[in-house]
Design an enzyme around this catalytic site. Sequence first.
Site, PDB file in Angstrom:
ATOM      1  N   GLU A  42      -0.093  96.859  37.167  1.00 33.80           N
ATOM      2  CA  GLU A  42       0.914  95.969  36.577  1.00 33.80           C
ATOM      3  C   GLU A  42       0.592  95.568  35.135  1.00 33.80           C
ATOM      4  OE1 GLU A  42       1.268  96.237  40.761  1.00 33.80           O
ATOM      5  OE2 GLU A  42      -0.454  95.399  39.714  1.00 33.80           O
TER       6      GLU A  42
ATOM      7  N   THR B 231     -11.231 106.498  48.748  1.00 33.56           N
ATOM      8  CA  THR B 231      -9.979 107.254  48.696  1.00 33.56           C
ATOM      9  C   THR B 231      -9.649 107.594  47.243  1.00 33.56           C
ATOM     10  OG1 THR B 231      -8.539 105.327  48.393  1.00 33.56           O
ATOM     11  CG2 THR B 231      -9.148 105.897  50.674  1.00 33.56           C
TER      12      THR B 231
ATOM     13  N   ARG C 288     -21.111  94.152  33.406  1.00 30.26           N
ATOM     14  CA  ARG C 288     -20.269  94.254  32.215  1.00 30.26           C
ATOM     15  C   ARG C 288     -19.392  93.029  31.997  1.00 30.26           C
ATOM     16  NH1 ARG C 288     -21.778  98.799  34.243  1.00 30.26           N
ATOM     17  NH2 ARG C 288     -22.047 100.655  32.974  1.00 30.26           N
TER      18      ARG C 288
ATOM     19  N   HIS D  24      -7.280 106.599  45.585  1.00 28.60           N
ATOM     20  CA  HIS D  24      -6.556 105.484  44.960  1.00 28.60           C
ATOM     21  C   HIS D  24      -7.186 105.078  43.628  1.00 28.60           C
ATOM     22  CE1 HIS D  24      -3.945 101.994  44.840  1.00 28.60           C
ATOM     23  NE2 HIS D  24      -5.005 101.231  44.610  1.00 28.60           N
TER      24      HIS D  24
ATOM     25  N   TRP E  69      -6.481  91.047  41.034  1.00 28.75           N
ATOM     26  CA  TRP E  69      -7.356  91.851  41.883  1.00 28.75           C
ATOM     27  C   TRP E  69      -8.740  91.868  41.254  1.00 28.75           C
ATOM     28  CZ3 TRP E  69      -6.201  93.442  46.618  1.00 28.75           C
ATOM     29  CH2 TRP E  69      -7.051  94.349  47.240  1.00 28.75           C
TER      30      TRP E  69
ATOM     31  N   CYS F 111     -10.111  95.341  36.777  1.00 23.78           N
ATOM     32  CA  CYS F 111     -11.357  95.870  37.315  1.00 23.78           C
ATOM     33  C   CYS F 111     -11.007  96.737  38.518  1.00 23.78           C
ATOM     34  CB  CYS F 111     -12.300  94.741  37.718  1.00 23.78           C
ATOM     35  SG  CYS F 111     -13.824  95.332  38.479  1.00 23.78           S
ATOM     36  N   VAL F 112     -11.295  98.021  38.381  1.00 22.14           N
ATOM     37  CA  VAL F 112     -11.019  98.973  39.454  1.00 22.14           C
ATOM     38  C   VAL F 112     -12.359  99.522  39.918  1.00 22.14           C
ATOM     39  CG1 VAL F 112      -9.680 100.990  40.143  1.00 22.14           C
ATOM     40  CG2 VAL F 112      -8.878  99.565  38.240  1.00 22.14           C
TER      41      VAL F 112
END
Length: 163
Positions: free
Chosen positions: A65, A93, A134, A95, A29, A87-88
């Site tokens: 994961e 939301t 980054r 989430h 992701w 990377c989020v």
Amino acid sequence: MSTATKGAAPSGELPKVENMRVAIVAAEWNGHITSALTEGALGVFRSQNFADDQVDVFHVPGAVELTFAASQLIEASLYDAVIVFGCVIRGGTPHFDYVCQSVTQGVTSLNADCDIPVIFGVLTVDNEQDALDRAGGVLGNKGAEAAEAAIKMHDFVCKVKEL
């Protein structure tokens, strides 16, 4: 209380480690970010003359994961350090909060319970530009910093075992 410093004082140089094996786990992701982090880490290992067979790269679907993959690699007893890259990016939301909390707590738990260091290379950012900055952009490459941390932590573990 001892005031003697064990090992070398902090410097810009990385400690020389021999026969260190590292596993890198990268989330698919936001793969354009995690691949840049991975390349940054691999660049550090190359500059430290690591052989190709000393660093293995694995991929998992997402950041959640990463903890499971790291735990499996630790149980395999093949590596001296595990680096996780994810990377989020904040969305509209909750989430983002759940994913960040899950991976942070998971890596913290592994570090508390296991004998090898797990290096946290997960970017938790407000937008894609923050991540790009980054991952080789104007703020450097956090992947390279994670590789340096892995080398330093392995050196630390070796020094503690010598006590």
